[in-house]
Design a protein around this motif. Structure first.
Motif: not given
Length: 415
Positions: A80, A108-109, A111-116, A119, A221, A225
């Motif tokens: 990344i 950043t990764i 945060l992306a994992i927490d968001s996924i 969801q 996803q 991540q």
């Protein structure tokens, strides 16, 4: 009156005359010889390189410059766009497989994992809600169907009684028709409720499948991540030497940028470069002699790279002794590519006097005089040349530079 001359006197006079003539001739010869030596060029034998023609074997070779490279080398790039958080290794050190080299900033990764994950939780809740809603609707419709079945049974009983009474004239035709219509109405309502249960089942199942598909996409996803997160811990892919490392903590790193390079130890090959003039003479499988100092290693051409850059063609050479102690990463070596083998031919040591193949004027030394002779030169391996014609075994040739005598047919060789 003539005086008689003694024969002895005549002999002495003739002898003196002959001696005088001989002296004059000797003087003339010496003078001519001296003038010839003064005018005719000569070379000192110690000032030139002289080689003796001898029988032997030769391999025609093409010379190239080479550099030693590892057989196995792996580049590690950043997954990344981020920055270097912490460096754990040093350039040039030996590392083991899986050893941590450096850490990249992974915020950043994360945060992306927490968001996924959020969801995914939403999709799981949606699947559960749809399942509960389907069950609730099924129960409601099942209760309604039970009531309709009771109504249908009651209307059928009434219809049967009216049909009996109609035969006796106890009810009117209108009442009988009404009873029949009530039965049909209840049958239709019952069928509609049963179909509604099936329709609700199909719609809800479709929504659930959509939610599960979205959940599967999110799980993939998340897996991607998590793999990126693991790659922010830059580790050695195998045991070897760390030959390159981005060692500046805090430095920005772009996606795909090289951050480390690990090379295999004690297992090398050679990358050779030479003029594209020789490209047509190169092919995979040709024998190769790699030299560095007094060390000579054999190998063969593994592949000829198809791309030509700046008039240079490159090829890779696999060595028969890839673990030789002389080999070092980035070591420069001389590469001789064998294009032809010849046995039982005449050879002479290579020198500046020779220029490629074909007929050439070379000075051949005979009886202290180097005479310009046309020799037909064949194969060459950089150390010896093949003499196809013009000289015999045992004769000597001048192999050093003789360009200053190019207009002379012969040159004296002073011992």
């Amino acid at each position: 009156m003539d005086t008689f001359i003694s024969p002895d006197i005549v002999k002495r006079r003739r002898r003196r005359t002959a001696l005088a003539v001989a002296a004059v001739l000797a003087t003339l010869c010496l003078t001519a010889w001296g003038i010839n030596r003064a005018v005719s060029p000569s070379v000192d034998a110690s000032g030139v390189s002289i080689a003796t023609v001898h029988p032997g074997s030769i391999a025609n070779t093409i010379n190239a410059s080479g550099i030693v490279i590892p057989v196995h080398e792996e580049l590690v790039s950043s997954p990344i766009q981020t920055r270097v958080a912490k460096v754990h290794a040093k350039l040039g050190q030996q590392v083991g497989q899986g050893e941590l080299l450096l850490e990249l900033d992974d915020r950043t990764i994360v945060l992306a994992i927490d968001s996924i994950k959020e969801q995914l939780a939403q999709q799981e809740n949606r699947i559960l809600a749809l399942t509960l809603e389907l069950e609730q609707k099924r129960k409601q419709l099942a209760s309604a169907i039970e009531l309709l079945e009771l109504d249908l049974e009651a209307t059928r009983v009434r219809l049967g009684r009216y049909q009996t009474l109609r035969k006796a004239g106890g009810v009117s035709a209108e009442d009988l028709l009404t009873a029949e219509l009530n039965v049909k109405r209840n049958e239709i309502q019952l069928r509609q409720h049963k179909e509604q249960i099936a329709d609700n089942q199909r719609v809800t199942n479709s929504n659930i499948e959509g939610a599960r598909l979205q959940k599967s996409i999110l799980q993939k996803q998340l897996q991607g991540q998590q793999q990126l997160l693991a790659q922010t811990q830059v580790r050695a892919p195998f045991a070897g030497m760390l030959t390159w490392l981005l060692a500046d903590e805090g430095a920005s790193v772009a996606t795909g940028q090289l951050v480390a390079k690990v090379s295999e130890l004690d297992n090398y090959k050679v990358e050779a470069s030479l003029s594209d003039f020789h490209a047509r003479a190169l092919s995979a499988g040709q024998q190769v002699l790699v030299e560095q100092g007094n060390v000579r290693l054999q190998g063969e051409v593994q592949t000829v790279l198809p791309e030509i850059q700046n008039g240079t063609v490159k090829l890779l050479v696999m060595l028969r002794q890839p673990h030789h102690a002389m080999l070092r990463n980035k070591l420069r070596v001389e590469v001789n590519i064998v294009t032809e083998q010849k046995q039982h031919t005449l050879l002479a040591d290579y020198g500046p006097a020779f220029n490629g193949r074909g007929p050439q004027d070379i000075f051949v030394v005979r009886d202290g005089v180097a005479r310009k002779t046309t020799l037909n030169i064949g194969a060459s391996d950089g150390k010896s040349v093949e003499i196809l014609s013009g000289a015999r075994a045992g004769e000597q040739v001048i192999i050093s530079d003789t360009s200053r005598y190019k207009d002379r047919d012969s040159v004296r060789v002073a011992q």
